[in-house]
Design an enzyme around this catalytic site. Structure first.
Site, PDB file in Angstrom:
ATOM      1  N   TYR A 305     -78.997  55.669  -9.727  1.00 42.05           N
ATOM      2  CA  TYR A 305     -79.596  57.004  -9.764  1.00 42.05           C
ATOM      3  C   TYR A 305     -80.856  56.942 -10.614  1.00 42.05           C
ATOM      4  O   TYR A 305     -80.826  56.504 -11.760  1.00 42.05           O
ATOM      5  CB  TYR A 305     -78.620  58.025 -10.358  1.00 42.05           C
ATOM      6  CG  TYR A 305     -77.354  58.197  -9.549  1.00 42.05           C
ATOM      7  CD1 TYR A 305     -77.265  59.175  -8.563  1.00 42.05           C
ATOM      8  CD2 TYR A 305     -76.257  57.368  -9.772  1.00 42.05           C
ATOM      9  CE1 TYR A 305     -76.099  59.327  -7.815  1.00 42.05           C
ATOM     10  CE2 TYR A 305     -75.095  57.514  -9.025  1.00 42.05           C
ATOM     11  CZ  TYR A 305     -75.025  58.497  -8.057  1.00 42.05           C
ATOM     12  OH  TYR A 305     -73.882  58.638  -7.318  1.00 42.05           O
ATOM     13  N   HIS A 316     -79.588  62.198  -5.269  1.00 44.23           N
ATOM     14  CA  HIS A 316     -79.013  61.171  -4.389  1.00 44.23           C
ATOM     15  C   HIS A 316     -79.324  59.795  -4.966  1.00 44.23           C
ATOM     16  O   HIS A 316     -80.442  59.538  -5.425  1.00 44.23           O
ATOM     17  CB  HIS A 316     -79.621  61.325  -2.997  1.00 44.23           C
ATOM     18  CG  HIS A 316     -79.167  60.321  -2.000  1.00 44.23           C
ATOM     19  ND1 HIS A 316     -77.941  60.381  -1.385  1.00 44.23           N
ATOM     20  CD2 HIS A 316     -79.788  59.220  -1.499  1.00 44.23           C
ATOM     21  CE1 HIS A 316     -77.818  59.373  -0.545  1.00 44.23           C
ATOM     22  NE2 HIS A 316     -78.929  58.655  -0.597  1.00 44.23           N
ATOM     23  N   LYS A 347     -80.337  54.312   1.448  1.00 41.78           N
ATOM     24  CA  LYS A 347     -80.616  53.649   0.190  1.00 41.78           C
ATOM     25  C   LYS A 347     -81.389  52.358   0.453  1.00 41.78           C
ATOM     26  O   LYS A 347     -81.395  51.843   1.571  1.00 41.78           O
ATOM     27  CB  LYS A 347     -79.314  53.336  -0.565  1.00 41.78           C
ATOM     28  CG  LYS A 347     -78.434  54.564  -0.809  1.00 41.78           C
ATOM     29  CD  LYS A 347     -77.201  54.219  -1.605  1.00 41.78           C
ATOM     30  CE  LYS A 347     -76.132  55.288  -1.499  1.00 41.78           C
ATOM     31  NZ  LYS A 347     -76.573  56.626  -1.834  1.00 41.78           N
TER      32      LYS A 347
END
Length: 370
Positions: A305, A316, A347
């Site tokens: 994070y 997110h 990601k």
């Protein structure tokens, strides 16, 4: 029109410079309008019918040399995988050059790098424009690829069906911020929003494969996002369970009152030498001002994070991090699985190649469509 194969290059005369180099960026110019082609370039021209054959003078230097068509030329030169990538990029509208010494558009650093097969120019540009869009490395799906050889290169994988997948690799991905003296911080120190107001000597127990603390649980979890509530994710109070990595990290800094050596020893019993690498990577990520948490659900070591002020403001997670040794070598299939999964959950896939002395080389890998 025929070419002549000798000394690892194909030479073509006549009006070859105008037809192939000036008009379409093939090869490198010689005298009297001749050009030299790398084998993969000659294979492409043979496949298009622009060359009729290549005379293999190296097979019969005294005469009676065989004329090779496309099939025979591939067998002789072994250029099949590179041809597949070269043709695909040409079909996509790119000019590209083999990464060979003295080839137009290829600088000395690229020519001397055995891990680069092609330089690709931006669409609409060629080797004469001194601008490179991609540096390409070609590999088959069963070839092991050293992690240290990646970074600032696009990996083109040719699978067993002949399909192509391109991976962009970056050897210097941005992850948080390293200590740089900004805001009064010394280089290498934790950003204030991460280190500020951490408690000290919090009573804790080393249990099974985790550290459990009761005091200051609210502070550690709510303000700094360490651990998870022992009573469950929805619990608003109660003890805090820390992973062994978190527990060792906080114990080494005097935050929790357990023996750091005992936590590290247990971690090594559970994970072997990987625990030390993971702990060093965890510390480096915290040092950069980001918050690493377990990446188990995503098949990685950590999820990261970047935006964090308290546990209720978590954004997110941005990255998945897998820890490895500096001499790690990828199998393309495993690399593809990691990158596909990371992309599927929005990601970035990052590898932390962590040495025994704590030095870390970071590498990000993502699919790219040229």
């Amino acid at each position: 029109m025929d070419g002549t194969l000798a000394d690892g290059v194909v030479r073509v005369g006549g009006d070859a410079r105008q037809r192939f180099y000036d008009a379409r960026g093939y090869g490198r110019p010689l005298d009297r309008n001749r050009i030299e082609l790398a084998p993969v370039e000659a294979a492409h021209l043979l496949s298009r019918g622009d060359l009729d054959a290549v005379v293999d003078e190296s097979a019969a230097p005294d005469g009676d040399a065989p004329r090779l068509g496309f099939r025979e030329f591939l067998v002789t030169t072994g250029a099949t995988l590179r041809f597949a990538v070269y043709k695909d990029l040409r079909d996509r509208g790119f000019y590209l050059s083999p990464a060979r010494e003295d080839w137009p558009g290829v600088d000395d650093a690229v020519a001397g790098d055995t891990g680069i097969d092609f330089v690709v120019y931006p669409r609409g540009k060629g080797p004469w424009d001194d601008e490179v869009a991609y540096r390409i490395r070609v590999a088959g799906e069963r070839e092991r690829i050293s992690a240290a050889s990646l970074g600032d290169v696009v990996l083109a994988i040719v699978d067993e069906d002949g399909d192509l997948t391109y991976f962009e690799t970056d050897g210097d991905p941005a992850i948080g911020e390293e200590g740089s003296g900004e805001d009064g911080r010394e280089p290498g120190t934790l950003p204030s929003r991460v280190e500020a107001d951490l408690p000290s000597s919090v009573e804790a127990d080393l249990l099974d494969d985790r550290v459990v603390c009761y005091e200051a649980a609210e502070e550690l979890y709510e303000d700094h996002f360490y651990g998870q509530r022992l009573f469950g994710r929805n619990a608003e109070s109660g003890p805090l369970q820390l992973s062994l990595v978190e527990g060792a990290y906080l114990a080494q800094r005097g935050v929790v009152d357990v023996d750091p050596d005992a936590v590290v020893a247990l971690g090594r019993d559970v994970e072997g030498e990987r625990f030390d690498r993971r702990l060093r990577t965890y510390a480096a990520l915290r040092d950069r001002g980001v918050v690493p948490k377990s990446g188990f659900k995503f098949g990685s070591d950590f999820r990261v994070y970047e935006e964090f002020t308290d546990v209720d403001s978590l954004s997110h997670s941005t990255d998945l991090v897998r820890v490895g040794a500096p001499n790690h070598a990828f199998y393309p299939r495993d690399l593809s699985l990691d990158v596909r999964l990371a992309g599927g959950v929005r990601k970035r896939m990052v590898f932390a190649l962590t040495a025994a002395n704590g030095e870390i080389d970071w590498l990000s890998v993502a699919r790219v469509t040229p």
